[in-house]
Design an enzyme around this catalytic site. Structure first.
Site, PDB file in Angstrom:
ATOM      1  N   HIS A 178       0.853  -1.198   0.000  1.00 24.13           N
ATOM      2  CA  HIS A 178       0.000   0.000   0.000  1.00 24.13           C
ATOM      3  C   HIS A 178       0.892   1.252   0.000  1.00 24.13           C
ATOM      4  O   HIS A 178       0.887   2.046   0.943  1.00 24.13           O
ATOM      5  CB  HIS A 178      -0.857  -0.055   1.282  1.00 24.13           C
ATOM      6  CG  HIS A 178      -2.030   0.873   1.317  1.00 24.13           C
ATOM      7  ND1 HIS A 178      -1.945   2.219   1.073  1.00 24.13           N
ATOM      8  CD2 HIS A 178      -3.332   0.627   1.586  1.00 24.13           C
ATOM      9  CE1 HIS A 178      -3.131   2.758   1.209  1.00 24.13           C
ATOM     10  NE2 HIS A 178      -3.998   1.809   1.513  1.00 24.13           N
ATOM     11  N   GLU A 282      -0.844   1.047  -5.464  1.00 20.56           N
ATOM     12  CA  GLU A 282      -0.579  -0.154  -4.665  1.00 20.56           C
ATOM     13  C   GLU A 282      -0.508  -1.401  -5.547  1.00 20.56           C
ATOM     14  O   GLU A 282      -1.509  -1.804  -6.135  1.00 20.56           O
ATOM     15  CB  GLU A 282      -1.709  -0.319  -3.632  1.00 20.56           C
ATOM     16  CG  GLU A 282      -1.997   0.969  -2.860  1.00 20.56           C
ATOM     17  CD  GLU A 282      -3.320   0.898  -2.098  1.00 20.56           C
ATOM     18  OE1 GLU A 282      -3.715  -0.193  -1.670  1.00 20.56           O
ATOM     19  OE2 GLU A 282      -3.962   1.956  -1.938  1.00 20.56           O
TER      20      GLU A 282
HETATM   21  C1  BG6 Z   1      -6.997   1.792  -0.011  1.00 20.72           C
HETATM   22  C2  BG6 Z   1      -8.435   1.379  -0.173  1.00 20.72           C
HETATM   23  O1  BG6 Z   1      -6.181   0.735  -0.424  1.00 20.72           O
HETATM   24  O2  BG6 Z   1      -6.735   2.068   1.360  1.00 20.72           O
HETATM   25  C3  BG6 Z   1      -9.327   2.468   0.376  1.00 20.72           C
HETATM   26  O3  BG6 Z   1      -8.697   1.139  -1.546  1.00 20.72           O
HETATM   27  C4  BG6 Z   1      -8.974   2.781   1.803  1.00 20.72           C
HETATM   28  O4  BG6 Z   1     -10.686   2.060   0.265  1.00 20.72           O
HETATM   29  C5  BG6 Z   1      -7.494   3.121   1.888  1.00 20.72           C
HETATM   30  O5  BG6 Z   1      -9.756   3.874   2.257  1.00 20.72           O
HETATM   31  C6  BG6 Z   1      -7.005   3.410   3.317  1.00 20.72           C
HETATM   32  O6  BG6 Z   1      -7.314   2.350   4.146  1.00 20.72           O
HETATM   33  P1  BG6 Z   1      -6.999   2.403   5.704  1.00 20.72           P
HETATM   34  O7  BG6 Z   1      -7.597   1.160   6.296  1.00 20.72           O
HETATM   35  O8  BG6 Z   1      -5.498   2.439   5.854  1.00 20.72           O
HETATM   36  O9  BG6 Z   1      -7.639   3.679   6.213  1.00 20.72           O
END
Ligand code: BG6
EC number: 5.1.3.15
Length: 325
Positions: A178, A282
């Site tokens: 991510h 990602e």
């Molecule tokens: C992304 C998702 O990978 O991560 C989103 O596609 C999400 O939907 C974002 O809001 C952040 O996620 P988190 O759990 O770290 O707040």
């Protein structure tokens, strides 16, 4: 690996790769890899999360929120969280799985690289499930994440996930690196390599659409899962005249996310205006989950590098970005 910083508290010895462990924010431990030319990477053992990647001029290339929690069990906001064994809310686990809020350990004697690699700095982090983890995900696994800093400052992440179940059962997972890239101004950024592809739009109940037109630019919230993407994707930062190149292997999908202003305000660990300076692209395996039988291993790799962007009467030359090296 070079020695550094008076904050060093411990050294995990290894024949080939002595790893220095430093105290980071809130006393959480982190590993620092440095190249003699000046580039560096920091990895927190909490989540095995890369939180910093700097080039040889000391410029930060990843986004890390100033409001980020370094307070377990909250995940760290920024850098490169590891989403495993579940991407987003595509299952019964907490969003993005539990790997990002577990404490990983450094392997003191990691296996060597298959090829000569004396000029690469690397560390292997390991995650095995605790008894508590097997209550929410009833499987045994070993996850080995190798973080490597190449001589040109490139950052490689290689995940090896092995099914170590003794009950003969396979398991299935989804996965993402991510990565939060640091950009000068999201409105001046474009992504190349995803044009004309199909995507699932997380903002529209994951309906499937086909991307139209030219390279992707940003003017509002985006949360899309691009499917069957090429192995190379570029993020062009006009203002910085810098291009990030993502190369990936074993990770067919690519999630593109920016929360924009409204969602940013609703996130406690994210500054109101910080969306302007970040973009998540990602490398992921989401649409087709990975299944491993006992004894089987999966490998997923992403390599990040930067090249100077080239301008030609306002147009970037994608050949220099996507076909270069
Ligand atoms: C992304 C998702 O990978 O991560 C989103 O596609 C999400 O939907 C974002 O809001 C952040 O996620 P988190 O759990 O770290 O707040």
């Amino acid at each position: 690996m070079s020695s550094s910083a008076a904050t060093s508290v411990d050294t995990v010895p290894s024949e080939k790769s002595p790893v220095e462990i430093h105290k980071g924010i809130n006393g959480l431990e982190k590993v620092i890899l440095r190249d003699i030319r000046g580039s560096s990477v920091e990895i927190y053992l909490y989540g095995a999360q890369v939180t910093s990647w700097k080039n040889e001029h000391g410029e930060e290339l990843l986004f890390l929120s100033s409001k980020s929690n370094f307070k377990p069990p909250k995940p760290i906001r920024g850098g490169i969280p590891i989403c495993f064994p579940q991407f987003s809310n595509l299952g019964s686990l907490e969003a993005h799985g539990f790997a990002r809020n577990r404490f990983w350990v450094v392997d003191p004697s990691p296996p060597p690289f298959p090829t000569h690699s004396s000029n690469k700095k690397y560390v292997d982090l390991l995650l095995k499930p605790s008894e508590e983890d097997t209550k929410i995900w009833p499987h045994s696994f070993e996850f080995r994440l190798r973080v490597t800093l190449g001589p040109a400052g490139d950052l490689m992440l290689t995940s090896r996930i092995r099914n170590t179940n003794t009950d003969g059962k396979p398991f299935t997972f989804t996965f993402a690196y991510h990565t939060y890239f640091s950009v000068s101004d999201i409105s001046e950024v474009r992504v190349e390599g995803l044009e004309t592809l199909d995507y699932l739009d997380n903002l529209q109940n994951r309906q499937r659409f086909t991307e139209q037109g030219d390279a992707i630019t940003f003017e509002s919230e985006v949360d899309k899962i691009y499917l069957s993407t090429p192995t190379k994707i570029a993020i062009l930062d006009h203002e910085k005249k810098r291009t990030f190149v993502i190369r990936k292997d074993g990770l067919p999908d690519a999630v593109v996310w920016n929360p924009w202003d409204k969602k940013a305000k609703s996130m406690a660990d994210f500054g109101d205006d910080e969306y302007k300076h970040m973009l998540c692209v990602e490398a992921a395996a989401v649409e087709k989950p990975i299944t491993l039988k006992p004894g089987e291993e999966w490998r997923g790799r992403q390599e990040l590098s930067t090249v100077p962007s080239s301008y030609c009467s306002g147009q970037l030359d994608p050949r220099r970005v996507l076909q270069g090296s």
